[in-house]
Design a protein around this motif. Structure first.
Motif, short mmCIF file in Angstrom:
data_model
loop_
_atom_site.label_atom_id
_atom_site.label_comp_id
_atom_site.label_asym_id
_atom_site.label_seq_id
_atom_site.Cartn_x
_atom_site.Cartn_y
_atom_site.Cartn_z
N ARG A 81 -0.02 3.77 3.09
CA ARG A 81 1.34 3.51 3.91
C ARG A 81 2.24 5.26 3.97
N LEU A 82 3.21 5.22 1.89
CA LEU A 82 4.01 6.60 2.19
C LEU A 82 3.08 7.76 1.78
N LYS A 83 2.01 7.82 1.92
CA LYS A 83 1.60 8.53 1.49
C LYS A 83 1.91 10.03 0.64
N HIS A 84 2.49 8.95 -0.36
CA HIS A 84 2.98 9.83 -1.76
C HIS A 84 4.38 10.47 -0.95
N SER A 85 5.03 10.20 0.35
CA SER A 85 6.07 11.22 0.28
C SER A 85 7.76 10.37 -0.89
N HIS A 100 0.98 -1.02 -0.33
CA HIS A 100 0.69 -0.12 0.46
C HIS A 100 0.58 1.34 0.63
N PHE A 101 1.58 1.61 -0.93
CA PHE A 101 2.61 2.49 -1.30
C PHE A 101 1.83 3.70 -1.28
N PHE A 102 0.05 3.96 -1.57
CA PHE A 102 -0.65 5.89 -1.51
C PHE A 102 -0.97 5.46 0.15
N VAL A 152 3.46 -4.71 -5.65
CA VAL A 152 2.57 -4.22 -6.48
C VAL A 152 1.75 -3.27 -5.26
N SER A 153 2.26 -2.30 -5.79
CA SER A 153 0.52 -1.19 -4.93
C SER A 153 -0.85 -1.64 -4.97
N LEU A 154 -1.60 -1.78 -3.95
CA LEU A 154 -2.98 -1.94 -4.01
C LEU A 154 -3.44 -0.92 -4.63
N ASP A 155 -2.81 0.59 -4.37
CA ASP A 155 -3.66 2.31 -3.61
C ASP A 155 -4.27 2.64 -5.25
#
Ligand SMILES: [Zn+2]
Length: 424
Positions: free
Chosen positions: A98-102, A94-96, A122-125
């Motif tokens: 968990r990392l909030k697009h940082s 979950h790259f959106f 594979v990001s599911l966001d």
């Protein structure tokens, strides 16, 4: 006045009689018993055993459950793996969320991926619409080869979250429009579809009832995924304990006591069995669509049932994200399952996680280590127990780490090969 004097005299007389009685007892054999009794009463408060416990709940015999941090004294071999043995495709991240697009955190995580032999995440966001465009820009500007994206359907659209009657999914042509969006997303590089757990637990119909995953209205969406070659990773229901009362017998009590909102009481929600059966009807109705059952199809407490589903639905595969805590407490059953269904398991973590958490995945799958933690958190977040490694053979590890995923997603095999060449 007179009565007080009389009372005092009465008490003095009682005291004298009692002392005389004790004196007689001491003189006889019972005296010994009495002496021991009196001695105990006098000495007990001086011993550590009976000292009043500190009232902070953090130590001593009055420790509170929430402060319990047992440190095992067990001495067994340890293999603290620093990287996976073979290149990994992490199919559940979950790259959106968990990392909030940082951008900085992304660069750090790519370095971590290199160190740990993670070829692709594979990001599911990638929610369809603007978010998908932003997510592509975030992940692909510098690292097109290292990230794939699954999209999400925007069920509400511009509607009011509090008013289901305004949601896009209740308009008649919704599924057809989503199918068209999916075709467009595929052209733009999307690799699959992720469904979150709100079906049966959150989303509602205009009449207030909960939206069903097996509602015929969504069939064109699942069908489109099949014809477009987009696998659907699906999260349905939750651990068994979340559907049980939060009481003294609940094995996830400490977690649910902190997060009561994770509990789905029977008077407000469908049963877990009903939710999973509805999901299975969708899988059965769409044999040409591949379904990835997230979190071991959400039945990691009962691998015989997961096995029966895999036998019944050839279009189903499963992944272990956030479930090594469950799998690792039943290492014999889990190992048998992983060997038997080695072609039907892909790898996932639910990350990006801190580095230490990832090492537990490698240790769980690759080693025979005993009684080790499954999380970096001092208080294990998913049950107060430790886990045991599966010691899987190399051919099974390769399948789970990347070969099975490469069969499901076009272009993945080449990415893993390019990574392996660079990362030698
Ligand atoms: Zn997830």
């Amino acid at each position: 006045m007179c009565s007080i004097l009389l009372m005092r005299a009465w008490w003095i007389q009682r005291l004298v009689e009692s002392l005389a009685f004790i004196a007689r007892l001491i003189a006889r054999r019972e005296g010994l018993i009495l002496a021991v009794l009196v001695g105990t009463l006098v000495l007990l408060p001086r011993t550590g055993f009976s000292q009043a416990p500190p009232l902070d709940g953090k130590s001593g015999r009055e420790l509170l459950l929430r402060n319990f941090r047992p440190v095992p004294t067990l001495k067994v071999p340890e293999h603290l793996l620093k990287r996976a043995k073979f290149p990994v495709v992490d199919l559940h991240t979950h790259f959106f969320h968990r990392l909030k697009h940082s951008p900085d955190q992304l660069e750090h995580f790519v370095e971590l991926m290199n160190r740990h032999n993670i070829a692709v995440c594979v990001s599911l966001d990638g929610r369809l619409g603007e978010r998908f465009d932003e997510h592509r820009k975030y992940l692909w500007t510098k690292h097109r080869d290292r990230f794939l994206i699954f999209v999400n359907v925007d069920w509400m659209g511009p509607g009011d979250p509090e008013k289901p009657e305004t949601w896009d999914c209740h308009r008649p042509d919704f599924a057809r429009r989503v199918a068209a969006q999916l075709a467009k997303a595929k052209m733009a590089g999307a690799s699959g579809l992720k469904l979150f757990k709100q079906f049966g637990l959150g989303y509602r119909n205009p009449d207030g009832s909960l939206l069903r995953i097996d509602d015929r209205r969504w069939d064109p969406i699942w069908k489109a995924c099949g014809s477009l070659g987009l696998p659907i990773i699906i999260h349905t229901a939750d651990p068994i304990a979340f559907f049980q009362p939060i009481d003294a017998t609940n094995e996830r009590w400490e977690e649910l006591s902190r997060h009561p909102e994770w509990s789905f009481p029977a008077d407000k929600f469908p049963s877990r069995e009903e939710l999973l059966a509805a999901r299975n009807r969708v899988i059965a109705r769409h044999p040409k669509t591949t379904f990835i059952g997230a979190h071991m199809a959400n039945a990691s407490e009962d691998l015989a049932t997961v096995a029966a589903w895999l036998d019944a639905y050839p279009n189903l595969v499963v992944e272990p994200a956030s479930r090594i805590g469950e799998l690792g407490r039943q290492p014999y059953s889990a190992r048998k399952f992983f060997l038997k269904y080695a072609d039907r398991i892909v790898f996932g973590t639910d990350g990006p996680w801190p580095e230490e958490r990832l090492t537990y995945y490698w240790r769980f799958l690759e080693t025979w280590d005993e009684n080790f933690p499954y999380s970096e958190k001092p208080f294990p977040p998913q049950g107060l127990w430790r886990i045991y490694g599966l010691g899987l053979p190399d051919n099974v590890l390769r399948k789970i780490y990347h070969e099975n995923a490469a069969r499901l997603i076009p272009g993945l095999k080449q990415r893993v090969e390019r990574f392996s060449e660079r990362n030698q």
